[in-house]
Design a protein around this motif. Structure first.
Motif, short mmCIF file in Angstrom:
data_model
loop_
_atom_site.label_atom_id
_atom_site.label_comp_id
_atom_site.label_asym_id
_atom_site.label_seq_id
_atom_site.Cartn_x
_atom_site.Cartn_y
_atom_site.Cartn_z
N MET A 73 2.18 -5.71 -3.18
CA MET A 73 2.15 -6.84 -4.11
C MET A 73 1.13 -7.85 -3.60
N VAL A 74 0.00 -7.92 -4.29
CA VAL A 74 -1.11 -8.77 -3.85
C VAL A 74 -0.95 -10.13 -4.52
N TRP A 75 -0.49 -11.11 -3.74
CA TRP A 75 -0.20 -12.44 -4.28
C TRP A 75 -1.43 -13.34 -4.21
N GLU A 76 -1.74 -13.98 -5.35
CA GLU A 76 -2.82 -14.97 -5.35
C GLU A 76 -2.40 -16.20 -4.55
N LYS A 77 -1.12 -16.59 -4.68
CA LYS A 77 -0.59 -17.75 -3.94
C LYS A 77 0.75 -17.37 -3.31
N PRO A 78 0.72 -16.70 -2.15
CA PRO A 78 1.99 -16.34 -1.51
C PRO A 78 2.78 -17.58 -1.12
N THR A 79 4.11 -17.46 -1.14
CA THR A 79 4.96 -18.61 -0.85
C THR A 79 5.07 -18.89 0.65
N ASN A 80 5.05 -17.85 1.48
CA ASN A 80 5.09 -18.04 2.93
C ASN A 80 4.63 -16.77 3.63
N GLU A 81 4.58 -16.80 4.96
CA GLU A 81 4.07 -15.68 5.75
C GLU A 81 5.07 -14.55 5.91
N GLY A 82 6.31 -14.74 5.45
CA GLY A 82 7.30 -13.68 5.53
C GLY A 82 7.96 -13.58 6.90
N LEU A 83 8.59 -12.45 7.15
CA LEU A 83 9.35 -12.26 8.39
C LEU A 83 8.46 -12.13 9.62
N GLU A 84 7.22 -11.69 9.42
CA GLU A 84 6.27 -11.48 10.52
C GLU A 84 6.94 -10.70 11.66
N MET A 85 6.96 -11.25 12.88
CA MET A 85 7.48 -10.54 14.05
C MET A 85 8.90 -10.98 14.41
N THR A 86 9.61 -11.55 13.43
CA THR A 86 10.97 -12.01 13.66
C THR A 86 11.86 -10.88 14.15
N SER A 87 12.84 -11.23 14.97
CA SER A 87 13.81 -10.25 15.46
C SER A 87 14.45 -9.48 14.32
N MET A 88 14.87 -8.26 14.61
CA MET A 88 15.54 -7.43 13.61
C MET A 88 16.98 -7.87 13.36
N ARG A 89 17.53 -8.76 14.17
CA ARG A 89 18.91 -9.18 13.98
C ARG A 89 18.99 -10.53 13.26
N VAL A 90 18.40 -10.61 12.07
CA VAL A 90 18.47 -11.82 11.26
C VAL A 90 18.97 -11.46 9.87
N LEU A 91 19.68 -12.37 9.25
CA LEU A 91 20.08 -12.18 7.86
C LEU A 91 18.84 -12.24 6.98
N GLY A 92 18.73 -11.32 6.05
CA GLY A 92 17.53 -11.22 5.23
C GLY A 92 16.55 -10.19 5.74
N ASN A 93 16.81 -9.62 6.91
CA ASN A 93 15.90 -8.63 7.47
C ASN A 93 15.75 -7.44 6.51
N ARG A 94 14.54 -6.92 6.44
CA ARG A 94 14.26 -5.68 5.69
C ARG A 94 13.37 -4.80 6.56
N TRP A 95 13.69 -3.51 6.57
CA TRP A 95 12.83 -2.57 7.28
C TRP A 95 12.93 -1.21 6.58
N ALA A 96 11.98 -0.34 6.84
CA ALA A 96 11.96 0.98 6.21
C ALA A 96 11.82 2.04 7.28
N THR A 97 12.52 3.16 7.09
CA THR A 97 12.60 4.22 8.08
C THR A 97 11.93 5.48 7.58
N THR A 98 11.24 6.17 8.48
CA THR A 98 10.43 7.34 8.14
C THR A 98 10.70 8.47 9.13
N LEU A 99 10.78 9.67 8.61
CA LEU A 99 10.89 10.88 9.44
C LEU A 99 9.49 11.32 9.86
N THR A 100 9.36 11.75 11.11
CA THR A 100 8.09 12.27 11.60
C THR A 100 8.33 13.53 12.42
#
Length: 338
Positions: A73-100
């Protein structure tokens, strides 16, 4: 057109960005390719996603699979920088898992990236026993389990795993032609706190997903991977609940990928709330979608539930009927008509 109400596994992980080419090139290494593109002007974006910005989106496909896709999603005016490098133990966290099939190769690239000064955090692929099987003799019988690692970057939050000595045929399809020998996203994750588990009923009772795993407990003492990925401290634990495509099965060998993976921390543990950094308009992983048939059926069910901020059904940037809402656990979702 099939009007029977159906819902599938998690369709897309949506990633907010400002420059598409670096992200396209990155995900191509994981076997994704450019698919649909589309645009919306700010008024429609505001109606559907609650963001006052023009939007251009690119859907990335993975072989011929019908779930685990990516929407840039390419935002012309993003609202903020997002989660960036925030810890994985926060409410609102999102991550995606992949098999390799080669988790060490991905670790090699991550460590090279770190040495060149790129913002990146990874964990060593830890040995985990996901499914309980009869234990064999070390060095004589096959070791059955996975190697699992985390990979955090400013715009991506990933967990990668490699299986050893077992298969789940419908859970992840490897693109062997890809550089990193990876599948589509097999599941996407969230962090919640609800000792009563009442908010989780929404996914089963309203959306009709299959609760395939429940109350599976992980503690600091039982899992080295959980210590590293979720910053578990001595004496801490969490429980895991999973919701699947209704066509899946509670028999793990017959499970389908597209799973929603919910980690529930006890309410007594103080967690930071980052919902404002993981919703549309934010950079990074900020939205999950489900694809449904008979979207009006799901709209009525959501409207008569405890969900909030329910939008009207409008055409999204790809011309598909769609609506958004906030589930009782605080996560914003988007449903798309097949």
């Amino acid at each position: 057109m099939n009007q029977n109400p159906t819902i599938e596994g998690i369709y897309e992980v949506c990633i907010g960005i400002t420059e598409p080419m670096p992200m396209i090139e990155y995900w191509q290494q994981f076997g994704y390719r450019i698919g649909k593109t589309g645009e919306l002007t700010a008024p429609t974006v505001n109606n559907l996603y609650g963001v006052n910005s023009n939007l251009r989106s690119i859907r990335l496909y993975h072989q011929n699979v019908d779930h685990g896709l990516i929407r840039l999603m390419v935002w012309e005016k993003p609202t903020n920088e997002g989660l960036e490098m925030t810890s994985m133990r926060v409410l609102g966290n999102r991550w995606a898992t992949t098999l390799t099939t080669d988790v060490l190769n991905i670790l090699n690239h991550a460590e090279d990236a770190y040495l060149t000064g790129l913002p990146i955090k990874c964990t060593f692929p830890q040995w985990e026993i996901i499914y309980k099987t009869d234990k064999g003799r070390p060095f004589f019988d096959p070791a059955v389990g996975v190697r699992e690692m985390m990979l955090l970057q400013p715009l991506t939050r990933q967990v990668l795993f490699q299986r050893f000595n077992y298969t789940v045929p419908e859970y992840g399809k490897i693109n062997h032609a890809s550089t990193l020998k990876t599948s589509q996203f097999t599941h996407a994750g969230m962090i919640v706190q609800d000792d009563s588990k009442e908010t989780l009923q929404f996914y089963e009772d309203v959306l009709g997903l299959l609760r395939s795993r429940d109350n599976s407990e992980t503690s600091y003492e039982s899992s080295e991977a959980a210590r590293q990925i979720f910053d578990l401290q001595p004496g801490e634990k969490f429980t895991v609940t999973t919701f699947d495509d209704p066509r899946s099965s509670t028999n793990w060998q017959e499970a389908r990928s597209g799973r929603m993976y919910i980690i529930r921390f006890p309410e007594e543990i103080k967690l930071q709330s980052c919902f404002e950094q993981s919703q549309p308009g934010c950079l990074g992983m900020s939205l999950y979608t489900y694809r449904v048939s008979n979207i009006k059926y799901y709209f009525e069910r959501v409207k008569n539930s405890a969900a909030t901020k329910i939008t009207d059904i409008v055409n999204n940037e790809f011309g598909e009927q769609s609506f958004s809402f906030v589930a009782p656990d605080g996560y914003l979702w988007n449903l798309i008509s097949k």
